[in-house]
Design a protein around this motif. Sequence first.
Motif, PDB file in Angstrom:
ATOM      1  N   THR A 132       0.839  -1.196   0.000  1.00 36.12           N
ATOM      2  CA  THR A 132       0.000   0.000   0.000  1.00 36.12           C
ATOM      3  C   THR A 132       0.875   1.247   0.000  1.00 36.12           C
ATOM      4  OG1 THR A 132      -0.118  -0.101   2.416  1.00 36.12           O
ATOM      5  CG2 THR A 132      -1.914  -1.134   1.196  1.00 36.12           C
ATOM      6  N   GLY A 133       1.982   1.157  -0.727  1.00 34.13           N
ATOM      7  CA  GLY A 133       2.890   2.292  -0.797  1.00 34.13           C
ATOM      8  C   GLY A 133       4.007   2.243   0.221  1.00 34.13           C
ATOM      9  N   SER A 134       3.984   1.307   1.146  1.00 38.64           N
ATOM     10  CA  SER A 134       5.041   1.202   2.151  1.00 38.64           C
ATOM     11  C   SER A 134       6.321   0.693   1.517  1.00 38.64           C
ATOM     12  CB  SER A 134       4.615   0.238   3.266  1.00 38.64           C
ATOM     13  OG  SER A 134       5.724  -0.037   4.104  1.00 38.64           O
ATOM     14  N   PRO A 135       7.442   1.426   1.675  1.00 44.45           N
ATOM     15  CA  PRO A 135       8.698   0.997   1.066  1.00 44.45           C
ATOM     16  C   PRO A 135       9.265  -0.262   1.699  1.00 44.45           C
ATOM     17  CG  PRO A 135       9.049   2.904   2.471  1.00 44.45           C
ATOM     18  CD  PRO A 135       7.564   2.726   2.360  1.00 44.45           C
ATOM     19  N   ALA A 136       8.706  -0.658   2.875  1.00 48.90           N
ATOM     20  CA  ALA A 136       9.202  -1.855   3.535  1.00 48.90           C
ATOM     21  C   ALA A 136       8.577  -3.116   2.960  1.00 48.90           C
ATOM     22  CB  ALA A 136       8.931  -1.788   5.032  1.00 48.90           C
ATOM     23  N   LYS A 137       7.616  -2.983   2.072  1.00 48.19           N
ATOM     24  CA  LYS A 137       6.959  -4.142   1.475  1.00 48.19           C
ATOM     25  C   LYS A 137       7.300  -4.204  -0.007  1.00 48.19           C
ATOM     26  CE  LYS A 137       3.044  -4.202   4.680  1.00 48.19           C
ATOM     27  NZ  LYS A 137       1.558  -4.187   4.805  1.00 48.19           N
ATOM     28  N   VAL A 138       7.546  -5.398  -0.491  1.00 47.61           N
ATOM     29  CA  VAL A 138       7.893  -5.567  -1.898  1.00 47.61           C
ATOM     30  C   VAL A 138       7.250  -6.833  -2.432  1.00 47.61           C
ATOM     31  CG1 VAL A 138      10.050  -6.795  -1.371  1.00 47.61           C
ATOM     32  CG2 VAL A 138       9.801  -5.620  -3.567  1.00 47.61           C
ATOM     33  N   ARG A 139       6.718  -6.749  -3.642  1.00 49.42           N
ATOM     34  CA  ARG A 139       6.123  -7.906  -4.310  1.00 49.42           C
ATOM     35  C   ARG A 139       7.092  -8.406  -5.380  1.00 49.42           C
ATOM     36  NH1 ARG A 139       0.984  -4.852  -6.311  1.00 49.42           N
ATOM     37  NH2 ARG A 139       2.701  -3.392  -6.635  1.00 49.42           N
ATOM     38  N   VAL A 140       7.404  -9.678  -5.334  1.00 51.70           N
ATOM     39  CA  VAL A 140       8.385 -10.278  -6.241  1.00 51.70           C
ATOM     40  C   VAL A 140       7.671 -11.232  -7.190  1.00 51.70           C
ATOM     41  CG1 VAL A 140      10.511 -11.609  -6.422  1.00 51.70           C
ATOM     42  CG2 VAL A 140      10.150 -10.077  -4.463  1.00 51.70           C
ATOM     43  N   GLY A 141       7.805 -10.994  -8.477  1.00 53.80           N
ATOM     44  CA  GLY A 141       7.160 -11.843  -9.471  1.00 53.80           C
ATOM     45  C   GLY A 141       8.011 -13.050  -9.818  1.00 53.80           C
ATOM     46  N   ALA A 172       5.027  -4.120 -15.855  1.00 51.38           N
ATOM     47  CA  ALA A 172       4.925  -2.719 -16.264  1.00 51.38           C
ATOM     48  C   ALA A 172       3.738  -2.021 -15.612  1.00 51.38           C
ATOM     49  CB  ALA A 172       4.811  -2.630 -17.780  1.00 51.38           C
ATOM     50  N   LEU A 173       2.633  -2.746 -15.401  1.00 50.20           N
ATOM     51  CA  LEU A 173       1.425  -2.158 -14.814  1.00 50.20           C
ATOM     52  C   LEU A 173       1.460  -2.130 -13.285  1.00 50.20           C
ATOM     53  CD1 LEU A 173      -1.281  -3.720 -17.142  1.00 50.20           C
ATOM     54  CD2 LEU A 173      -0.728  -1.287 -16.939  1.00 50.20           C
ATOM     55  N   GLY A 174       2.522  -2.656 -12.684  1.00 53.15           N
ATOM     56  CA  GLY A 174       2.637  -2.607 -11.233  1.00 53.15           C
ATOM     57  C   GLY A 174       2.011  -3.780 -10.512  1.00 53.15           C
ATOM     58  N   GLY A 175       1.758  -4.891 -11.218  1.00 59.35           N
ATOM     59  CA  GLY A 175       1.213  -6.078 -10.567  1.00 59.35           C
ATOM     60  C   GLY A 175       2.195  -6.712  -9.606  1.00 59.35           C
ATOM     61  N   PHE A 176       3.490  -6.533  -9.873  1.00 58.68           N
ATOM     62  CA  PHE A 176       4.538  -6.837  -8.907  1.00 58.68           C
ATOM     63  C   PHE A 176       5.637  -5.808  -9.103  1.00 58.68           C
ATOM     64  CE2 PHE A 176       5.257  -9.672 -12.538  1.00 58.68           C
ATOM     65  CZ  PHE A 176       6.597  -9.477 -12.831  1.00 58.68           C
ATOM     66  N   ASP A 177       6.583  -5.763  -8.177  1.00 59.18           N
ATOM     67  CA  ASP A 177       7.553  -4.667  -8.141  1.00 59.18           C
ATOM     68  C   ASP A 177       8.921  -5.028  -8.700  1.00 59.18           C
ATOM     69  OD1 ASP A 177       5.578  -3.161  -6.631  1.00 59.18           O
ATOM     70  OD2 ASP A 177       6.172  -4.378  -4.898  1.00 59.18           O
ATOM     71  N   LEU A 214      15.266  -6.903 -12.295  1.00 55.27           N
ATOM     72  CA  LEU A 214      14.418  -6.012 -13.073  1.00 55.27           C
ATOM     73  C   LEU A 214      13.375  -5.400 -12.143  1.00 55.27           C
ATOM     74  CD1 LEU A 214      14.196  -5.380 -16.147  1.00 55.27           C
ATOM     75  CD2 LEU A 214      12.485  -7.186 -16.281  1.00 55.27           C
ATOM     76  N   VAL A 215      13.266  -4.062 -12.157  1.00 53.53           N
ATOM     77  CA  VAL A 215      12.373  -3.350 -11.248  1.00 53.53           C
ATOM     78  C   VAL A 215      11.373  -2.513 -12.041  1.00 53.53           C
ATOM     79  CG1 VAL A 215      12.239  -1.806  -9.257  1.00 53.53           C
ATOM     80  CG2 VAL A 215      14.291  -3.180  -9.609  1.00 53.53           C
ATOM     81  N   ASN A 216      10.124  -2.502 -11.599  1.00 50.22           N
ATOM     82  CA  ASN A 216       9.134  -1.609 -12.177  1.00 50.22           C
ATOM     83  C   ASN A 216       9.597  -0.164 -12.011  1.00 50.22           C
ATOM     84  OD1 ASN A 216       6.729   0.300 -11.332  1.00 50.22           O
ATOM     85  ND2 ASN A 216       5.867  -1.179 -12.762  1.00 50.22           N
ATOM     86  N   GLY A 217       9.570   0.613 -13.093  1.00 50.27           N
ATOM     87  CA  GLY A 217      10.111   1.963 -13.070  1.00 50.27           C
ATOM     88  C   GLY A 217       9.424   2.888 -12.093  1.00 50.27           C
ATOM     89  N   LYS A 218       8.115   2.793 -11.991  1.00 44.68           N
ATOM     90  CA  LYS A 218       7.377   3.665 -11.078  1.00 44.68           C
ATOM     91  C   LYS A 218       7.659   3.287  -9.625  1.00 44.68           C
ATOM     92  CE  LYS A 218       3.607   4.907 -14.221  1.00 44.68           C
ATOM     93  NZ  LYS A 218       4.209   4.277 -15.409  1.00 44.68           N
TER      94      LYS A 218
END
Length: 372
Positions: A28-37, A78-83, A221-225
Amino acid sequence: MATAKLIATAALGALLLSGCRRGAEETTGSPAKVRVGYIGLTCEAPIFTAVEKGFFKEEGLEVALVKCEWANYKDVLALGGFDITHHLIMYFLKPIEQGLDVKFTGGIHRGCLRVQASSKGAIRSIKELRGKRIGVPGMGTPPFIFANRVLGANGIDPGREITWLVFPAGELGLALDKGEVDAVADSEPIGSLLLADGKVRNIADQAADAPYRDEYCCAVLVNGKFLARNPKASAAATRALLKAAKWVETNPAAAAKLSVEKKYLASTVEQNTIAISHLRYIPSVSGARAAVKLAADEMKTAGMLTPSTDVAELASRAFVPLDGVSDEWLKSLKVEKVAGGQVPRGWDIRRYARSSLSDPFCSACITLPAPR
C-alpha cells in the motif's frame, strides 16, 4: 469519450493483472513491502532462495511472491502487478525500446544459451550456417534472439538466410537425429544434455565464447514507477536477490533441492541440479550494465531493434545504478557453504541425459514462449 477510454484502460489493467495470483500481503505504498514476481523456472532459484533464507527480511523488507504466467508477465510488471523480479535481458530490451517502464539493476547469472550443430554433420562454425535450418524452442525466445545476434555479428541475415523451425525444447535433439534441422539454439539444461548424449557440438557458447562468456543473460528487473517512489526498497530487494545468487553459486545442489521441495517449480532434484550447476551465478553490477549494452548493440545489428535506435541511450535508459548496490559490496559479501550443498565430485550429467531429454518437466522448466 474520456470516460469510455478510462473504463477501457481500467478493464485492460484488470484483465492483465488477473493472470497473476498475489501473495497474502498487498503493498500500500510502504517501502518496507515488496512484491516479487516469478513464473516457476529453474533459473529463478535466487528468488526462492532469498525468500526461504530470509535475505529479504535481512534487508528490512516484507516480501510477497506473485505467481504469474508467461503470457502477460511483461505487462503485469509494467502495470505494477509486482515490483521486482529477475529475468532475461534480451527478452525485455525490445519492449524497453518501445517504452516499457522497467529498469535493470544488477546481473544474476550468465552462460545459459548455445547454438549447436549436429555432431554427425560438417558444420563447425557460425558462418557455415548460412542457408541452413535452425531449430528453436520458439520464435522470439532468448535462444532465438541469441542465435540472431551471433548470426548478425558474423554477417548472416537471420531473416533471409536462415530457415527457422520451432520444436518443444525437449525435442530439439530428436529433430537433429531425424535430419529435420542442421543446428539448434537452446538454453540450459538442454544444451548440456545434448552434449553429454553426443548429439551436438557447440558452434556458439554463451558460457565459453568471447564476447559472450562474461555476459549476464539474466538480471534484476524493477518496475520503473516503484523504483522512482521507493529507491531504498528497490536497492534492498536488489541486494537480497544478488546475495541469493551468490548463495546459489556456492550451494547449487542445495538450491536445486530447495526449489523442488518447496514446490516452486515442477521438476526433480536431479534435473534441477543439472540446470543450476551449469549456470554461473556470479552476481555483478558492472556486468549487467555491460550486458545490456552488448545485447542491445548486437540485437540492432541483427535487425531486432529499430535501425534508428541509439544503443547507448537505450542502455542508459534500461540500466539504473542503486545506492548500496555495487561490485565492491558484492566482493565483500560472504555467504554460508551448506554441507552437502555442492554438486558431488564425479557427478555425471550423462546419467540423466536420456531421462531428462524425454521428460516433459525438463521442457517445461526451460522452454520460453514467443512474445505476443
